[in-house]
Design a protein around this motif. Sequence first.
Motif, PDB file in Angstrom:
ATOM      1  N   ILE A  62       0.839  -1.203   0.000  1.00  0.00           N
ATOM      2  CA  ILE A  62       0.000   0.000   0.000  1.00  0.00           C
ATOM      3  C   ILE A  62       0.871   1.250   0.000  1.00  0.00           C
ATOM      4  CG2 ILE A  62      -1.682   1.315   1.365  1.00  0.00           C
ATOM      5  CD1 ILE A  62      -2.877  -1.336   2.251  1.00  0.00           C
ATOM      6  N   ALA A  63       2.049   1.150   0.648  1.00  0.00           N
ATOM      7  CA  ALA A  63       2.962   2.298   0.679  1.00  0.00           C
ATOM      8  C   ALA A  63       3.378   2.696  -0.733  1.00  0.00           C
ATOM      9  CB  ALA A  63       4.195   1.962   1.514  1.00  0.00           C
ATOM     10  N   VAL A  64       3.597   1.686  -1.582  1.00  0.00           N
ATOM     11  CA  VAL A  64       3.918   1.963  -2.986  1.00  0.00           C
ATOM     12  C   VAL A  64       2.657   2.386  -3.732  1.00  0.00           C
ATOM     13  CG1 VAL A  64       4.807   0.998  -5.139  1.00  0.00           C
ATOM     14  CG2 VAL A  64       5.830   0.331  -2.958  1.00  0.00           C
ATOM     15  N   GLY A  65       1.564   1.693  -3.415  1.00  0.00           N
ATOM     16  CA  GLY A  65       0.303   1.987  -4.091  1.00  0.00           C
ATOM     17  C   GLY A  65      -0.183   3.405  -3.855  1.00  0.00           C
ATOM     18  N   VAL A  66       0.135   3.941  -2.676  1.00  0.00           N
ATOM     19  CA  VAL A  66      -0.292   5.309  -2.353  1.00  0.00           C
ATOM     20  C   VAL A  66       0.284   6.314  -3.350  1.00  0.00           C
ATOM     21  CG1 VAL A  66       0.023   7.167  -0.666  1.00  0.00           C
ATOM     22  CG2 VAL A  66      -0.762   4.937   0.092  1.00  0.00           C
ATOM     23  N   LEU A  67       1.470   5.999  -3.870  1.00  0.00           N
ATOM     24  CA  LEU A  67       2.093   6.892  -4.849  1.00  0.00           C
ATOM     25  C   LEU A  67       1.270   6.983  -6.134  1.00  0.00           C
ATOM     26  CD1 LEU A  67       5.810   5.740  -4.452  1.00  0.00           C
ATOM     27  CD2 LEU A  67       4.714   7.736  -3.423  1.00  0.00           C
ATOM     28  N   ILE A  68       0.391   6.010  -6.329  1.00  0.00           N
ATOM     29  CA  ILE A  68      -0.440   5.999  -7.535  1.00  0.00           C
ATOM     30  C   ILE A  68      -1.554   7.036  -7.440  1.00  0.00           C
ATOM     31  CG2 ILE A  68      -2.073   4.571  -8.863  1.00  0.00           C
ATOM     32  CD1 ILE A  68      -0.355   2.183  -8.127  1.00  0.00           C
ATOM     33  N   ILE A  69      -1.967   7.366  -6.218  1.00  0.00           N
ATOM     34  CA  ILE A  69      -3.101   8.282  -6.054  1.00  0.00           C
ATOM     35  C   ILE A  69      -2.848   9.630  -6.728  1.00  0.00           C
ATOM     36  CG2 ILE A  69      -4.510   9.546  -4.378  1.00  0.00           C
ATOM     37  CD1 ILE A  69      -4.324   7.165  -2.519  1.00  0.00           C
ATOM     38  N   PRO A  70      -1.693  10.292  -6.492  1.00  0.00           N
ATOM     39  CA  PRO A  70      -1.449  11.563  -7.208  1.00  0.00           C
ATOM     40  C   PRO A  70      -1.436  11.378  -8.724  1.00  0.00           C
ATOM     41  CG  PRO A  70       0.106  11.306  -5.406  1.00  0.00           C
ATOM     42  CD  PRO A  70      -0.605   9.998  -5.548  1.00  0.00           C
ATOM     43  N   PHE A  71      -0.862  10.255  -9.178  1.00  0.00           N
ATOM     44  CA  PHE A  71      -0.828   9.954 -10.614  1.00  0.00           C
ATOM     45  C   PHE A  71      -2.250   9.816 -11.162  1.00  0.00           C
ATOM     46  CE2 PHE A  71      -0.807   6.556 -13.888  1.00  0.00           C
ATOM     47  CZ  PHE A  71      -0.064   7.198 -14.864  1.00  0.00           C
ATOM     48  N   TRP A  72      -3.084   9.100 -10.424  1.00  0.00           N
ATOM     49  CA  TRP A  72      -4.472   8.894 -10.841  1.00  0.00           C
ATOM     50  C   TRP A  72      -5.252  10.208 -10.834  1.00  0.00           C
ATOM     51  CZ3 TRP A  72      -7.454   5.493 -13.202  1.00  0.00           C
ATOM     52  CH2 TRP A  72      -8.831   5.587 -13.063  1.00  0.00           C
ATOM     53  N   LEU A  73      -5.061  10.990  -9.780  1.00  0.00           N
ATOM     54  CA  LEU A  73      -5.766  12.272  -9.682  1.00  0.00           C
ATOM     55  C   LEU A  73      -5.358  13.211 -10.816  1.00  0.00           C
ATOM     56  CD1 LEU A  73      -5.696  12.962  -5.826  1.00  0.00           C
ATOM     57  CD2 LEU A  73      -7.594  12.104  -7.198  1.00  0.00           C
ATOM     58  N   LYS A  74      -4.081  13.158 -11.194  1.00  0.00           N
ATOM     59  CA  LYS A  74      -3.605  13.985 -12.317  1.00  0.00           C
ATOM     60  C   LYS A  74      -4.272  13.549 -13.619  1.00  0.00           C
ATOM     61  CE  LYS A  74      -0.658  16.951 -14.263  1.00  0.00           C
ATOM     62  NZ  LYS A  74      -0.956  16.763 -15.682  1.00  0.00           N
ATOM     63  N   LEU A  75      -4.365  12.243 -13.827  1.00  0.00           N
ATOM     64  CA  LEU A  75      -5.024  11.741 -15.036  1.00  0.00           C
ATOM     65  C   LEU A  75      -6.481  12.176 -15.089  1.00  0.00           C
ATOM     66  CD1 LEU A  75      -3.720   8.055 -15.407  1.00  0.00           C
ATOM     67  CD2 LEU A  75      -3.023  10.064 -16.708  1.00  0.00           C
ATOM     68  N   LYS A  76      -7.172  12.037 -13.966  1.00  0.00           N
ATOM     69  CA  LYS A  76      -8.592  12.400 -13.928  1.00  0.00           C
ATOM     70  C   LYS A  76      -8.775  13.909 -14.072  1.00  0.00           C
ATOM     71  CE  LYS A  76     -11.307   9.772 -13.623  1.00  0.00           C
ATOM     72  NZ  LYS A  76     -11.901   8.924 -14.685  1.00  0.00           N
ATOM     73  N   SER A  77      -7.848  14.667 -13.486  1.00  0.00           N
ATOM     74  CA  SER A  77      -7.920  16.123 -13.601  1.00  0.00           C
ATOM     75  C   SER A  77      -7.725  16.563 -15.050  1.00  0.00           C
ATOM     76  CB  SER A  77      -6.857  16.768 -12.705  1.00  0.00           C
ATOM     77  OG  SER A  77      -6.834  18.165 -12.881  1.00  0.00           O
ATOM     78  N   ASP A  78      -6.741  15.963 -15.720  1.00  0.00           N
ATOM     79  CA  ASP A  78      -6.495  16.286 -17.127  1.00  0.00           C
ATOM     80  C   ASP A  78      -7.699  15.903 -17.986  1.00  0.00           C
ATOM     81  OD1 ASP A  78      -4.020  17.203 -16.430  1.00  0.00           O
ATOM     82  OD2 ASP A  78      -2.924  15.435 -17.117  1.00  0.00           O
ATOM     83  N   GLU A  79      -8.287  14.768 -17.650  1.00  0.00           N
ATOM     84  CA  GLU A  79      -9.461  14.295 -18.391  1.00  0.00           C
ATOM     85  C   GLU A  79     -10.627  15.267 -18.220  1.00  0.00           C
ATOM     86  OE1 GLU A  79     -11.914  10.425 -17.608  1.00  0.00           O
ATOM     87  OE2 GLU A  79     -10.008   9.821 -18.504  1.00  0.00           O
ATOM     88  N   LYS A  80     -10.815  15.721 -16.990  1.00  0.00           N
ATOM     89  CA  LYS A  80     -11.901  16.659 -16.701  1.00  0.00           C
ATOM     90  C   LYS A  80     -11.677  17.994 -17.406  1.00  0.00           C
ATOM     91  CE  LYS A  80     -14.393  18.780 -12.826  1.00  0.00           C
ATOM     92  NZ  LYS A  80     -14.469  18.914 -11.348  1.00  0.00           N
ATOM     93  N   LYS A  81     -10.423  18.465 -17.393  1.00  0.00           N
ATOM     94  CA  LYS A  81     -10.101  19.728 -18.059  1.00  0.00           C
ATOM     95  C   LYS A  81     -10.319  19.625 -19.563  1.00  0.00           C
ATOM     96  CE  LYS A  81      -6.703  21.443 -14.708  1.00  0.00           C
ATOM     97  NZ  LYS A  81      -5.262  21.702 -14.458  1.00  0.00           N
ATOM     98  N   ALA A  82      -9.940  18.480 -20.133  1.00  0.00           N
ATOM     99  CA  ALA A  82     -10.110  18.279 -21.577  1.00  0.00           C
ATOM    100  C   ALA A  82     -11.592  18.292 -21.950  1.00  0.00           C
ATOM    101  CB  ALA A  82      -9.468  16.960 -21.999  1.00  0.00           C
ATOM    102  N   MET A  83     -12.401  17.633 -21.136  1.00  0.00           N
ATOM    103  CA  MET A  83     -13.845  17.621 -21.389  1.00  0.00           C
ATOM    104  C   MET A  83     -14.435  19.020 -21.246  1.00  0.00           C
ATOM    105  SD  MET A  83     -14.952  14.087 -19.451  1.00  0.00           S
ATOM    106  CE  MET A  83     -16.696  14.366 -19.738  1.00  0.00           C
ATOM    107  N   GLN A  84     -13.950  19.742 -20.239  1.00  0.00           N
ATOM    108  CA  GLN A  84     -14.429  21.111 -20.011  1.00  0.00           C
ATOM    109  C   GLN A  84     -14.057  22.016 -21.181  1.00  0.00           C
ATOM    110  OE1 GLN A  84     -16.351  22.020 -17.624  1.00  0.00           O
ATOM    111  NE2 GLN A  84     -15.905  24.047 -16.806  1.00  0.00           N
ATOM    112  N   GLN A  85     -12.820  21.891 -21.656  1.00  0.00           N
ATOM    113  CA  GLN A  85     -12.372  22.716 -22.776  1.00  0.00           C
ATOM    114  C   GLN A  85     -13.124  22.377 -24.052  1.00  0.00           C
ATOM    115  OE1 GLN A  85     -10.894  25.387 -21.170  1.00  0.00           O
ATOM    116  NE2 GLN A  85      -9.813  25.485 -23.104  1.00  0.00           N
ATOM    117  N   ALA A  86     -13.418  21.096 -24.238  1.00  0.00           N
ATOM    118  CA  ALA A  86     -14.186  20.685 -25.419  1.00  0.00           C
ATOM    119  C   ALA A  86     -15.590  21.289 -25.373  1.00  0.00           C
ATOM    120  CB  ALA A  86     -14.264  19.162 -25.487  1.00  0.00           C
ATOM    121  N   LYS A  87     -16.170  21.318 -24.186  1.00  0.00           N
ATOM    122  CA  LYS A  87     -17.509  21.897 -24.022  1.00  0.00           C
ATOM    123  C   LYS A  87     -17.468  23.410 -24.252  1.00  0.00           C
ATOM    124  CE  LYS A  87     -21.524  21.331 -20.975  1.00  0.00           C
ATOM    125  NZ  LYS A  87     -22.156  22.598 -21.219  1.00  0.00           N
ATOM    126  N   ILE A  88     -16.438  24.047 -23.719  1.00  0.00           N
ATOM    127  CA  ILE A  88     -16.282  25.492 -23.916  1.00  0.00           C
ATOM    128  C   ILE A  88     -16.119  25.809 -25.400  1.00  0.00           C
ATOM    129  CG2 ILE A  88     -14.686  27.427 -23.559  1.00  0.00           C
ATOM    130  CD1 ILE A  88     -14.203  26.354 -20.734  1.00  0.00           C
TER     131      ILE A  88
END
Length: 251
Positions: A44-70
């Motif tokens: 889990i100590a290693v797995g925790v490092l994945i959370i920022p990576f995952w959040l970055k991916l989801k954030s980029d995905e959300k921004k891309a969808m937002q920009q496409a809508k704009i």
Amino acid sequence: MGKGRNLGSYGEIIGKWNDLVPIIQGVALTAVVAFLFYRSVLGIAVGVLIIPFWLKLKSDEKKAMQQAKIAAEFKEYMMLIVTGLQAGYSLERAIRQSEEELKKIFPKDSVIGPHIHIMNQKIGMNVQLERAFDEFARSLKLEEAVSLAEIISFAKRSGGDYGKHIRDTALKIEDNLSIRQEIETITTEKRLELKVMCVMPMAILAYISITSESFIAPLYGNLIGIGLMTMCLVAYGICIILGRKIIDIKV
């Protein structure tokens, strides 16, 4: 009034929940990685490092969808302005009229609607149109909007048939946005394929863990196995990033 407050509270709850979903997904992914790659709570100590990576991916995905809508909304708004200019309206009237027309196209959850309303309020308070439009364009963080704002500012200063210059520029920008939307449509299938491909390695590992546990048992509980699994995990992450970059076509 009470109903309005209830709807507002409901919207806030939904918004907060949407913000929490990626975090919950990241925690779940951490647990899955800890089990599949390390079979250890320490994983889990290693797995925790994945959370920022995952959040970055989801954030980029959300921004891309937002920009496409704009971009989609701005394209419609821009063409409404062009239609108004072609009908003989002044630029000020075309911009004001287009706000009402846009509400008919996007009656709910319009992203640029509030920005347009603020711009029209500024114009109504005798703020220079080109300045108000420039602030509106920059608030959208859309390159095409900023380009149109610059053309409007230049056309207003230079005088002459500025309506024609604005129309011509708007039509060129509309073509560019249309191409971008076509690319988004074309790559939608590839994006789905990428998501499936991203899931498959973990699905295969899970399948082997269930059906042939002894086959991969040597990879767990020793330094060599931990090192190999860590390298595989890093390579897995790099492949995901590369895959996303490949299908992220800029216009």
